[in-house]
Design a protein around this motif. Structure first.
Motif, PDB file in Angstrom:
ATOM      1  N   GLY A  47       0.832  -1.184   0.076  1.00  0.00           N
ATOM      2  CA  GLY A  47       0.011   0.198  -0.042  1.00  0.00           C
ATOM      3  C   GLY A  47       0.761   1.428   0.156  1.00  0.00           C
ATOM      4  N   VAL A  48       1.991   1.317   0.854  1.00  0.00           N
ATOM      5  CA  VAL A  48       2.879   2.339   0.888  1.00  0.00           C
ATOM      6  C   VAL A  48       3.458   2.666  -0.546  1.00  0.00           C
ATOM      7  CG1 VAL A  48       5.096   3.170   1.824  1.00  0.00           C
ATOM      8  CG2 VAL A  48       3.366   2.310   3.179  1.00  0.00           C
ATOM      9  N   ARG A  49       3.825   1.580  -1.128  1.00  0.00           N
ATOM     10  CA  ARG A  49       4.398   1.884  -2.704  1.00  0.00           C
ATOM     11  C   ARG A  49       3.393   2.289  -3.512  1.00  0.00           C
ATOM     12  NH1 ARG A  49       7.143  -3.313  -1.326  1.00  0.00           N
ATOM     13  NH2 ARG A  49       5.529  -4.442  -2.340  1.00  0.00           N
ATOM     14  N   LEU A  50       2.286   1.646  -3.373  1.00  0.00           N
ATOM     15  CA  LEU A  50       1.117   2.307  -4.444  1.00  0.00           C
ATOM     16  C   LEU A  50       0.841   3.837  -4.291  1.00  0.00           C
ATOM     17  CD1 LEU A  50      -0.875   1.391  -6.564  1.00  0.00           C
ATOM     18  CD2 LEU A  50      -2.419   0.544  -4.826  1.00  0.00           C
ATOM     19  N   ARG A  51       1.084   4.143  -2.896  1.00  0.00           N
ATOM     20  CA  ARG A  51       0.705   5.485  -2.416  1.00  0.00           C
ATOM     21  C   ARG A  51       1.508   6.680  -3.117  1.00  0.00           C
ATOM     22  NH1 ARG A  51       2.025   8.893   2.138  1.00  0.00           N
ATOM     23  NH2 ARG A  51       0.054  10.006   2.641  1.00  0.00           N
ATOM     24  N   ARG A  52       2.595   5.871  -3.590  1.00  0.00           N
ATOM     25  CA  ARG A  52       3.721   6.746  -4.152  1.00  0.00           C
ATOM     26  C   ARG A  52       3.280   7.328  -5.427  1.00  0.00           C
ATOM     27  NH1 ARG A  52       8.821   3.126  -2.692  1.00  0.00           N
ATOM     28  NH2 ARG A  52       8.940   3.692  -0.595  1.00  0.00           N
ATOM     29  N   THR A  53       2.271   6.652  -6.324  1.00  0.00           N
ATOM     30  CA  THR A  53       1.765   6.909  -7.514  1.00  0.00           C
ATOM     31  C   THR A  53       0.460   7.863  -7.629  1.00  0.00           C
ATOM     32  OG1 THR A  53       0.509   5.001  -7.713  1.00  0.00           O
ATOM     33  CG2 THR A  53       2.738   4.621  -8.705  1.00  0.00           C
ATOM     34  N   TRP A  54       0.045   7.902  -6.194  1.00  0.00           N
ATOM     35  CA  TRP A  54      -1.247   8.513  -6.012  1.00  0.00           C
ATOM     36  C   TRP A  54      -1.366  10.009  -6.419  1.00  0.00           C
ATOM     37  CZ3 TRP A  54      -5.462   6.080  -4.945  1.00  0.00           C
ATOM     38  CH2 TRP A  54      -6.701   6.559  -4.637  1.00  0.00           C
ATOM     39  N   PRO A  55      -0.442  10.720  -6.446  1.00  0.00           N
ATOM     40  CA  PRO A  55      -0.467  12.244  -6.963  1.00  0.00           C
ATOM     41  C   PRO A  55      -0.718  12.268  -8.310  1.00  0.00           C
ATOM     42  CG  PRO A  55       1.484  12.049  -5.360  1.00  0.00           C
ATOM     43  CD  PRO A  55       0.781  10.775  -5.366  1.00  0.00           C
ATOM     44  N   GLY A  56      -0.593  11.397  -9.295  1.00  0.00           N
ATOM     45  CA  GLY A  56      -0.775  11.382 -10.640  1.00  0.00           C
ATOM     46  C   GLY A  56      -2.068  10.613 -10.937  1.00  0.00           C
ATOM     47  N   THR A  57      -2.920  10.189  -9.952  1.00  0.00           N
ATOM     48  CA  THR A  57      -3.950   9.349 -10.356  1.00  0.00           C
ATOM     49  C   THR A  57      -5.222  10.138 -10.750  1.00  0.00           C
ATOM     50  OG1 THR A  57      -3.247   7.850  -8.639  1.00  0.00           O
ATOM     51  CG2 THR A  57      -5.526   7.261  -9.400  1.00  0.00           C
ATOM     52  N   PRO A  58      -5.576  10.034 -11.943  1.00  0.00           N
ATOM     53  CA  PRO A  58      -7.041  10.884 -12.512  1.00  0.00           C
ATOM     54  C   PRO A  58      -7.961  10.665 -11.551  1.00  0.00           C
ATOM     55  CG  PRO A  58      -5.643   9.931 -14.320  1.00  0.00           C
ATOM     56  CD  PRO A  58      -4.937   9.223 -13.265  1.00  0.00           C
ATOM     57  N   GLY A  59      -8.689  11.832 -11.643  1.00  0.00           N
ATOM     58  CA  GLY A  59      -9.815  11.791 -10.617  1.00  0.00           C
ATOM     59  C   GLY A  59      -9.879  11.541  -9.070  1.00  0.00           C
ATOM     60  N   SER A  60      -8.671  11.361  -8.426  1.00  0.00           N
ATOM     61  CA  SER A  60      -8.336  11.065  -7.044  1.00  0.00           C
ATOM     62  C   SER A  60      -8.288  12.753  -6.422  1.00  0.00           C
ATOM     63  CB  SER A  60      -7.321  10.242  -6.818  1.00  0.00           C
ATOM     64  OG  SER A  60      -6.136  11.081  -7.073  1.00  0.00           O
ATOM     65  N   LEU A  61      -9.102  12.619  -5.414  1.00  0.00           N
ATOM     66  CA  LEU A  61      -8.954  14.048  -4.396  1.00  0.00           C
ATOM     67  C   LEU A  61      -7.646  13.673  -3.185  1.00  0.00           C
ATOM     68  CD1 LEU A  61     -12.721  14.868  -3.905  1.00  0.00           C
ATOM     69  CD2 LEU A  61     -11.115  15.864  -5.376  1.00  0.00           C
ATOM     70  N   GLY A  62      -7.579  12.453  -3.084  1.00  0.00           N
ATOM     71  CA  GLY A  62      -6.588  12.076  -2.102  1.00  0.00           C
ATOM     72  C   GLY A  62      -6.968  10.807  -1.371  1.00  0.00           C
ATOM     73  N   MET A  63      -6.003  10.458  -0.508  1.00  0.00           N
ATOM     74  CA  MET A  63      -5.995   9.140   0.309  1.00  0.00           C
ATOM     75  C   MET A  63      -5.285   9.311   1.780  1.00  0.00           C
ATOM     76  SD  MET A  63      -3.318   6.523  -1.304  1.00  0.00           S
ATOM     77  CE  MET A  63      -4.217   5.347  -0.523  1.00  0.00           C
ATOM     78  N   TRP A  64      -5.721   8.469   2.588  1.00  0.00           N
ATOM     79  CA  TRP A  64      -4.980   8.083   3.780  1.00  0.00           C
ATOM     80  C   TRP A  64      -4.897   6.613   3.826  1.00  0.00           C
ATOM     81  CZ3 TRP A  64      -9.668  10.773   4.611  1.00  0.00           C
ATOM     82  CH2 TRP A  64      -9.744  12.168   5.144  1.00  0.00           C
TER      83      TRP A  64
END
Length: 135
Positions: A47-64
């Motif tokens: 999950g931590v590794r996947l979180r690194r790509t999060w800032p470029g995920t279209p349509g996402s506002l964010g995550m915890w």
């Protein structure tokens, strides 16, 4: 029986590329329960590794990201502009790789809920309701 929210660890908010708006948002809660403690650590690290790509995920506002180490549970609370964007993320190869790698070694549950406004503290306060009750 309720699990104390103090037992749940939470990573800082990771914003996505979509700016918050006054439109309704879709919140997705993912909950992995691993069969063993070693597997629980592996799922959390993925999950931590996947979180690194999060800032470029279209349509996402964010995550915890969250974890309940004592119960071998971890997961994510992610906020989306809509259902289509969530579906596109779920189908991403890096996400599918994690799900497939841990299939049969953990139980995966997920739920979605729509909120009328984007207010992070409100979202967090209600997002974990399904996982803070003994199952």
């Amino acid at each position: 029986m309720r699990i104390s929210r103090r037992a749940i660890l939470r990573a800082p908010w990771q914003p996505g590329p979509e700016p918050p708006t006054d439109a309704p948002v879709l919140v997705s809660v993912t909950d992995f329960t691993a069969l063993g403690f070693g597997q629980a650590a592996a799922v959390a690290l993925a999950g931590v590794r996947l979180r690194r790509t999060w800032p470029g995920t279209p349509g996402s506002l964010g995550m915890w990201l969250w974890a309940d180490p004592v119960r071998r549970r971890s997961g994510a609370v992610s906020v989306w502009a809509g259902e289509q964007e969530l579906k596109e993320f779920v189908a991403r190869p890096d996400h599918l790789r994690i799900v497939r790698a841990h299939r049969g070694r953990s139980e995966l549950r997920s739920t979605t809920r729509e909120f009328a406004i984007f207010e992070p503290s409100t979202l967090w306060a209600h997002a974990l309701d399904p996982i803070t009750e003994e199952q």
